[in-house]
Motif scaffolding. Structure first.
Motif, PDB file in Angstrom:
ATOM      1  N   MET A   1      46.137  17.004  -8.181  1.00  0.00           N
ATOM      2  CA  MET A   1      44.886  16.386  -8.634  1.00  0.00           C
ATOM      3  C   MET A   1      45.010  14.879  -8.839  1.00  0.00           C
ATOM      4  O   MET A   1      44.128  14.109  -8.480  1.00  0.00           O
ATOM      5  CB  MET A   1      44.436  17.049  -9.945  1.00  0.00           C
ATOM      6  N   MET A   2      46.114  14.433  -9.426  1.00  0.00           N
ATOM      7  CA  MET A   2      46.229  13.031  -9.808  1.00  0.00           C
ATOM      8  C   MET A   2      46.653  12.117  -8.660  1.00  0.00           C
ATOM      9  O   MET A   2      46.613  10.896  -8.797  1.00  0.00           O
ATOM     10  CB  MET A   2      47.214  12.882 -10.966  1.00  0.00           C
ATOM     11  N   SER A   3      47.073  12.680  -7.530  1.00  0.00           N
ATOM     12  CA  SER A   3      47.646  11.867  -6.466  1.00  0.00           C
ATOM     13  C   SER A   3      46.689  10.808  -5.935  1.00  0.00           C
ATOM     14  O   SER A   3      47.072   9.652  -5.740  1.00  0.00           O
ATOM     15  CB  SER A   3      48.142  12.758  -5.319  1.00  0.00           C
ATOM     16  N   LEU A   4      45.426  11.167  -5.686  1.00  0.00           N
ATOM     17  CA  LEU A   4      44.453  10.192  -5.201  1.00  0.00           C
ATOM     18  C   LEU A   4      43.605   9.602  -6.324  1.00  0.00           C
ATOM     19  O   LEU A   4      43.023   8.534  -6.152  1.00  0.00           O
ATOM     20  CB  LEU A   4      43.544  10.826  -4.137  1.00  0.00           C
ATOM     21  N   ILE A   5      43.537  10.298  -7.455  1.00  0.00           N
ATOM     22  CA  ILE A   5      42.838   9.725  -8.607  1.00  0.00           C
ATOM     23  C   ILE A   5      43.519   8.420  -9.025  1.00  0.00           C
ATOM     24  O   ILE A   5      42.859   7.437  -9.380  1.00  0.00           O
ATOM     25  CB  ILE A   5      42.810  10.730  -9.784  1.00  0.00           C
ATOM     26  N   ASN A   6      44.842   8.385  -8.931  1.00  0.00           N
ATOM     27  CA  ASN A   6      45.607   7.191  -9.319  1.00  0.00           C
ATOM     28  C   ASN A   6      45.248   5.952  -8.505  1.00  0.00           C
ATOM     29  O   ASN A   6      45.498   4.830  -8.947  1.00  0.00           O
ATOM     30  CB  ASN A   6      47.113   7.441  -9.164  1.00  0.00           C
ATOM     31  N   THR A   7      44.700   6.154  -7.302  1.00  0.00           N
ATOM     32  CA  THR A   7      44.360   5.016  -6.443  1.00  0.00           C
ATOM     33  C   THR A   7      42.861   4.749  -6.388  1.00  0.00           C
ATOM     34  O   THR A   7      42.423   3.872  -5.640  1.00  0.00           O
ATOM     35  CB  THR A   7      44.887   5.257  -5.012  1.00  0.00           C
ATOM     36  N   ASN A   8      42.065   5.499  -7.170  1.00  0.00           N
ATOM     37  CA  ASN A   8      40.615   5.289  -7.191  1.00  0.00           C
ATOM     38  C   ASN A   8      40.287   4.019  -7.987  1.00  0.00           C
ATOM     39  O   ASN A   8      40.719   3.874  -9.134  1.00  0.00           O
ATOM     40  CB  ASN A   8      39.924   6.514  -7.814  1.00  0.00           C
ATOM     41  N   TYR A   9      39.523   3.107  -7.375  1.00  0.00           N
ATOM     42  CA  TYR A   9      39.242   1.817  -8.010  1.00  0.00           C
ATOM     43  C   TYR A   9      38.432   1.977  -9.290  1.00  0.00           C
ATOM     44  O   TYR A   9      38.682   1.294 -10.293  1.00  0.00           O
ATOM     45  CB  TYR A   9      38.490   0.898  -7.042  1.00  0.00           C
ATOM     46  N   ASP A  10      37.461   2.894  -9.282  1.00  0.00           N
ATOM     47  CA  ASP A  10      36.645   3.091 -10.482  1.00  0.00           C
ATOM     48  C   ASP A  10      37.474   3.682 -11.616  1.00  0.00           C
ATOM     49  O   ASP A  10      37.297   3.310 -12.780  1.00  0.00           O
ATOM     50  CB  ASP A  10      35.453   4.008 -10.174  1.00  0.00           C
ATOM     51  N   TYR A  11      38.386   4.603 -11.274  1.00  0.00           N
ATOM     52  CA  TYR A  11      39.264   5.195 -12.285  1.00  0.00           C
ATOM     53  C   TYR A  11      40.120   4.116 -12.942  1.00  0.00           C
ATOM     54  O   TYR A  11      40.224   4.052 -14.179  1.00  0.00           O
ATOM     55  CB  TYR A  11      40.155   6.259 -11.628  1.00  0.00           C
ATOM     56  N   LEU A  12      40.732   3.267 -12.121  1.00  0.00           N
ATOM     57  CA  LEU A  12      41.579   2.204 -12.663  1.00  0.00           C
ATOM     58  C   LEU A  12      40.763   1.230 -13.523  1.00  0.00           C
ATOM     59  O   LEU A  12      41.217   0.802 -14.592  1.00  0.00           O
ATOM     60  CB  LEU A  12      42.269   1.452 -11.521  1.00  0.00           C
ATOM     61  N   LYS A  13      39.545   0.911 -13.074  1.00  0.00           N
ATOM     62  CA  LYS A  13      38.669   0.009 -13.830  1.00  0.00           C
ATOM     63  C   LYS A  13      38.262   0.652 -15.155  1.00  0.00           C
ATOM     64  O   LYS A  13      38.273   0.003 -16.211  1.00  0.00           O
ATOM     65  CB  LYS A  13      37.435  -0.328 -12.996  1.00  0.00           C
ATOM     66  N   THR A  14      37.907   1.940 -15.107  1.00  0.00           N
ATOM     67  CA  THR A  14      37.486   2.655 -16.322  1.00  0.00           C
ATOM     68  C   THR A  14      38.620   2.718 -17.343  1.00  0.00           C
ATOM     69  O   THR A  14      38.396   2.579 -18.548  1.00  0.00           O
ATOM     70  CB  THR A  14      37.023   4.082 -15.973  1.00  0.00           C
TER      71      THR A  14
ATOM     72  N   GLY B   1      48.418  17.343   5.487  1.00  0.00           N
ATOM     73  CA  GLY B   1      49.110  18.181   6.472  1.00  0.00           C
ATOM     74  C   GLY B   1      50.429  18.704   5.937  1.00  0.00           C
ATOM     75  O   GLY B   1      50.807  19.859   6.198  1.00  0.00           O
ATOM     76  N   ASN B   2      51.128  17.877   5.171  1.00  0.00           N
ATOM     77  CA  ASN B   2      52.398  18.298   4.583  1.00  0.00           C
ATOM     78  C   ASN B   2      52.198  19.442   3.603  1.00  0.00           C
ATOM     79  O   ASN B   2      52.985  20.391   3.561  1.00  0.00           O
ATOM     80  CB  ASN B   2      53.041  17.101   3.876  1.00  0.00           C
ATOM     81  N   TYR B   3      51.121  19.370   2.810  1.00  0.00           N
ATOM     82  CA  TYR B   3      50.830  20.440   1.859  1.00  0.00           C
ATOM     83  C   TYR B   3      50.449  21.729   2.579  1.00  0.00           C
ATOM     84  O   TYR B   3      50.808  22.822   2.129  1.00  0.00           O
ATOM     85  CB  TYR B   3      49.707  20.021   0.908  1.00  0.00           C
ATOM     86  N   ILE B   4      49.728  21.628   3.699  1.00  0.00           N
ATOM     87  CA  ILE B   4      49.379  22.824   4.483  1.00  0.00           C
ATOM     88  C   ILE B   4      50.650  23.462   5.044  1.00  0.00           C
ATOM     89  O   ILE B   4      50.836  24.685   4.990  1.00  0.00           O
ATOM     90  CB  ILE B   4      48.400  22.460   5.625  1.00  0.00           C
TER      91      ILE B   4
ATOM     92  N   PHE C   1      49.057  26.481  -2.903  1.00  0.00           N
ATOM     93  CA  PHE C   1      47.628  26.551  -2.579  1.00  0.00           C
ATOM     94  C   PHE C   1      46.829  25.684  -3.553  1.00  0.00           C
ATOM     95  O   PHE C   1      45.913  24.971  -3.147  1.00  0.00           O
ATOM     96  CB  PHE C   1      47.133  28.001  -2.645  1.00  0.00           C
ATOM     97  N   GLY C   2      47.178  25.764  -4.845  1.00  0.00           N
ATOM     98  CA  GLY C   2      46.492  24.930  -5.836  1.00  0.00           C
ATOM     99  C   GLY C   2      46.697  23.454  -5.566  1.00  0.00           C
ATOM    100  O   GLY C   2      45.755  22.653  -5.642  1.00  0.00           O
ATOM    101  N   LEU C   3      47.933  23.074  -5.233  1.00  0.00           N
ATOM    102  CA  LEU C   3      48.247  21.687  -4.903  1.00  0.00           C
ATOM    103  C   LEU C   3      47.452  21.231  -3.687  1.00  0.00           C
ATOM    104  O   LEU C   3      46.865  20.134  -3.670  1.00  0.00           O
ATOM    105  CB  LEU C   3      49.746  21.577  -4.622  1.00  0.00           C
ATOM    106  N   LEU C   4      47.421  22.089  -2.662  1.00  0.00           N
ATOM    107  CA  LEU C   4      46.687  21.801  -1.433  1.00  0.00           C
ATOM    108  C   LEU C   4      45.186  21.683  -1.700  1.00  0.00           C
ATOM    109  O   LEU C   4      44.521  20.762  -1.210  1.00  0.00           O
ATOM    110  CB  LEU C   4      46.964  22.913  -0.411  1.00  0.00           C
ATOM    111  N   MET C   5      44.650  22.598  -2.491  1.00  0.00           N
ATOM    112  CA  MET C   5      43.227  22.578  -2.814  1.00  0.00           C
ATOM    113  C   MET C   5      42.852  21.289  -3.548  1.00  0.00           C
ATOM    114  O   MET C   5      41.839  20.649  -3.235  1.00  0.00           O
ATOM    115  CB  MET C   5      42.871  23.794  -3.673  1.00  0.00           C
ATOM    116  N   ALA C   6      43.681  20.893  -4.508  1.00  0.00           N
ATOM    117  CA  ALA C   6      43.399  19.683  -5.281  1.00  0.00           C
ATOM    118  C   ALA C   6      43.381  18.451  -4.393  1.00  0.00           C
ATOM    119  O   ALA C   6      42.485  17.600  -4.493  1.00  0.00           O
ATOM    120  CB  ALA C   6      44.439  19.514  -6.395  1.00  0.00           C
ATOM    121  N   PHE C   7      44.375  18.349  -3.513  1.00  0.00           N
ATOM    122  CA  PHE C   7      44.437  17.173  -2.655  1.00  0.00           C
ATOM    123  C   PHE C   7      43.282  17.161  -1.662  1.00  0.00           C
ATOM    124  O   PHE C   7      42.716  16.105  -1.360  1.00  0.00           O
ATOM    125  CB  PHE C   7      45.777  17.117  -1.917  1.00  0.00           C
ATOM    126  N   ALA C   8      42.915  18.367  -1.141  1.00  0.00           N
ATOM    127  CA  ALA C   8      41.799  18.455  -0.197  1.00  0.00           C
ATOM    128  C   ALA C   8      40.480  18.039  -0.863  1.00  0.00           C
ATOM    129  O   ALA C   8      39.675  17.309  -0.275  1.00  0.00           O
ATOM    130  CB  ALA C   8      41.692  19.870   0.362  1.00  0.00           C
TER     131      ALA C   8
END
Length: 527
Positions: A43-56, A323-326, A170-177
């Motif tokens: 879940m946090m892998s792409l949240i960490n790079t979200n500009y609004d998240y970092l700004k918030t 793809g790596n998670y799949i 599967f949970g890791l893959l679902m979160a990233f997807a």
């Protein structure tokens, strides 16, 4: 026509019977609970790079607090494991799991509302949400393996837990997807691109809370608490009327032996005491330390950044991570095919050495990618083989190290302290991953590709330690595994190859009649 209808009815009844079978329900429930743990990792892998998240949160992309927000969750896991194990022993495995699911849901909601319509205190609220959710997930990680292993036959424990940990992927893959979908649809500057992946996680605790009432409590817990009638009813519900009494007799015999040696956390953490469980505790601790040393906590959370080190742009790195998670999810099938066939120990040893070689190759490829312009090497000439090696390394970790270190602590302790042993496993996992996820961004910023070389040597250490000291616990009853530590104490050695003449370095020979179709290893061992 009547014959066709009868055959169709029989098939339908058999399918329904298999679906409604309690053993299948327990595996399905436990798998979904473990998928919840996997979802948070991705879940946090792409949240960490979200500009609004970092700004918030009031952070820059390179701020150490980005890693702190990720890693504080693991401290919550460590505390939650202790609390859940105490509750699991006093009130039962099911009430403990129920409480942990409720706490997880609350922590997730706190994360979701952090900074929603306000910025002041957003980071503090996010830290609180991550910690609370860690309390719940840490408890789940401590109790679910115990719950699952206590309800599985001796010959099927590995297969059951490996299947559950495939759902972790599967949970890791679902979160990233979900992350990737919302990021590409809404953009990195949109707040819902990071809030939606958080709230989607609610599917897991809500679903599990709705169905937990269908499941049985473990007979071992009932026996431990002198509730023999309830234990017999539970055994009948799980194994059927014919097997219930024989299983009951086995449990009562084991309980009588264990009651004579009540054990506390002090007995588990200190050596040279009359009832010491120090040896299995060291094995449990080192299992989790060695898993952290494989480096795959970093790969799970910071996958896109690793592909960027190999020379890919941001967008391609994100899709390659997916793809790596799949691939990870698919190759985990080999884990539950082999874990009860060849054993836990060989998978861990060869997995660690394979990872060591892989990270050595990645160090070289990372160097070439980092200096490609000076060396005149096309990016793809490095990044493509680097991706192949990383994919293969991911599968080695999944097969050898993902499920095994969670399974072994549930197999080596007496029933009186099995939940505490699993809790210690989660505590060490939490602290180790806290360190790894906190230090990995610093490592990326300062070491670049040399971080791969660090993991090359840590994997080598993990493999050597496991080969020297870890016994083979597969194919043996809980009581037989406890005998290893008794023999080790008597013979004055912890080296697995020297205890009992080396019998604990391999799977025991097993009569084929002892395995039924459901619990037998899919790749049957040779005698």
């Amino acid at each position: 026509m009547d014959r066709v209808q009868r055959v169709s009815s029989d098939v339908g009844h058999t399918v329904k019977e298999r679906i409604m079978d309690k053993k299948h329900e327990v595996v399905l429930f436990s798998s979904t609970a473990i998928a919840l743990y996997g979802y948070d990792q991705g879940m946090m892998s792409l949240i960490n790079t979200n500009y609004d998240y970092l700004k918030t949160m009031g952070l820059s992309r390179d701020s150490p607090m980005v890693g702190v927000i990720v890693s504080v969750y693991y401290l919550g896991c460590a505390v939650g494991a202790v609390l859940a194990s105490v509750l699991a022993d006093k009130r039962g495995r099911k009430p403990s799991i129920f409480t942990c699911l409720a706490v997880t849901a609350i922590g997730n909601l706190v994360m979701f509302i952090s900074g929603l319509g306000f910025h002041t205190g957003a980071m503090a609220l996010m830290l609180a949400g991550r910690t609370v959710m860690g309390l719940g997930v840490g408890g789940i990680d401590a109790v679910i393996p115990v719950y699952s292993s206590e309800l599985a036959p001796d010959s099927g424990r590995g297969k059951a837990l490996a299947q559950e940990f495939q759902m972790n992927i599967f949970g890791l893959l679902m979160a990233f997807a979900v992350n990737l979908l919302t990021t590409n649809t809404l953009g990195k500057s949109n707040q819902w691109a990071w809030r939606v992946p958080i709230i989607v996680m609610q599917i897991y605790p809500v679903l599990l809370l709705a169905v937990i009432g269908r499941l049985p409590e473990t007979p071992r817990w009932f026996i431990f608490n002198e509730r023999k009638n309830d234990a017999h009813d539970s055994l009948r519900e799980i194994f059927g009327k014919d097997e219930a009494q024989s299983k009951m007799d086995e449990l009562e015999t084991a309980h009588e032996e264990e009651c004579s040696r009540q054990i506390s956390y002090t007995d588990m953490l200190l050596p040279n005491r009359g009832r010491s469980q120090f040896h299995p505790t060291v094995l449990t601790i080192m299992g989790q330390v060695n898993q952290a040393l494989t480096g795959y906590g970093a790969v799970s959370v910071y996958g896109p950044q690793i592909f960027q080190l190999l020379g890919f742009g941001v967008n391609k790195a994100e899709y390659l991570t997916l793809g790596n998670y799949i691939f990870y999810f698919g190759t985990m099938t080999f884990s539950w095919l082999y874990i009860d066939a060849v054993g836990r120990r060989p998978l861990m040893v060869w997995g660690a050495f394979g990872l060591s070689i892989s990270f050595g190759i990645l160090t070289l490829l990372g160097y070439l990618a980092f200096n490609s312009s000076q060396l005149g090497i096309p990016n793809l000439a490095v990044s493509i083989p680097g991706s192949v090696v990383l994919y293969l390394a991911t599968s080695m970790f999944g097969i050898g190290w993902l499920a095994t270190v969670w399974l072994i602590p549930t197999e080596i302790y007496p029933s009186t302290v099995r939940a505490q042993g699993s809790a210690i496993s989660v505590i060490v996992w939490g602290l180790a991953n806290f360190a790894v996820t906190l230090l990995t961004p610093i490592g990326f910023n300062n070491l670049n590709y040399w971080l791969f070389l660090v993991f090359c040597f840590t994997n080598m250490f993990a493999g050597l330690w496991t080969w020297a000291y870890s016994p083979e616990t597969g194919g043996r009853s809980f009581e037989e595994n406890v005998e290893f530590f008794q023999k080790a104490e008597k013979e004055g050695t912890w080296r697995a190859g020297r205890v009992g003449g080396g019998e604990y370095t391999r799977m025991p020979k097993q009569e084929s009649s002892q395995d039924d179709g459901e619990t037998a290893p899919l790749l049957r061992r040779r005698s």
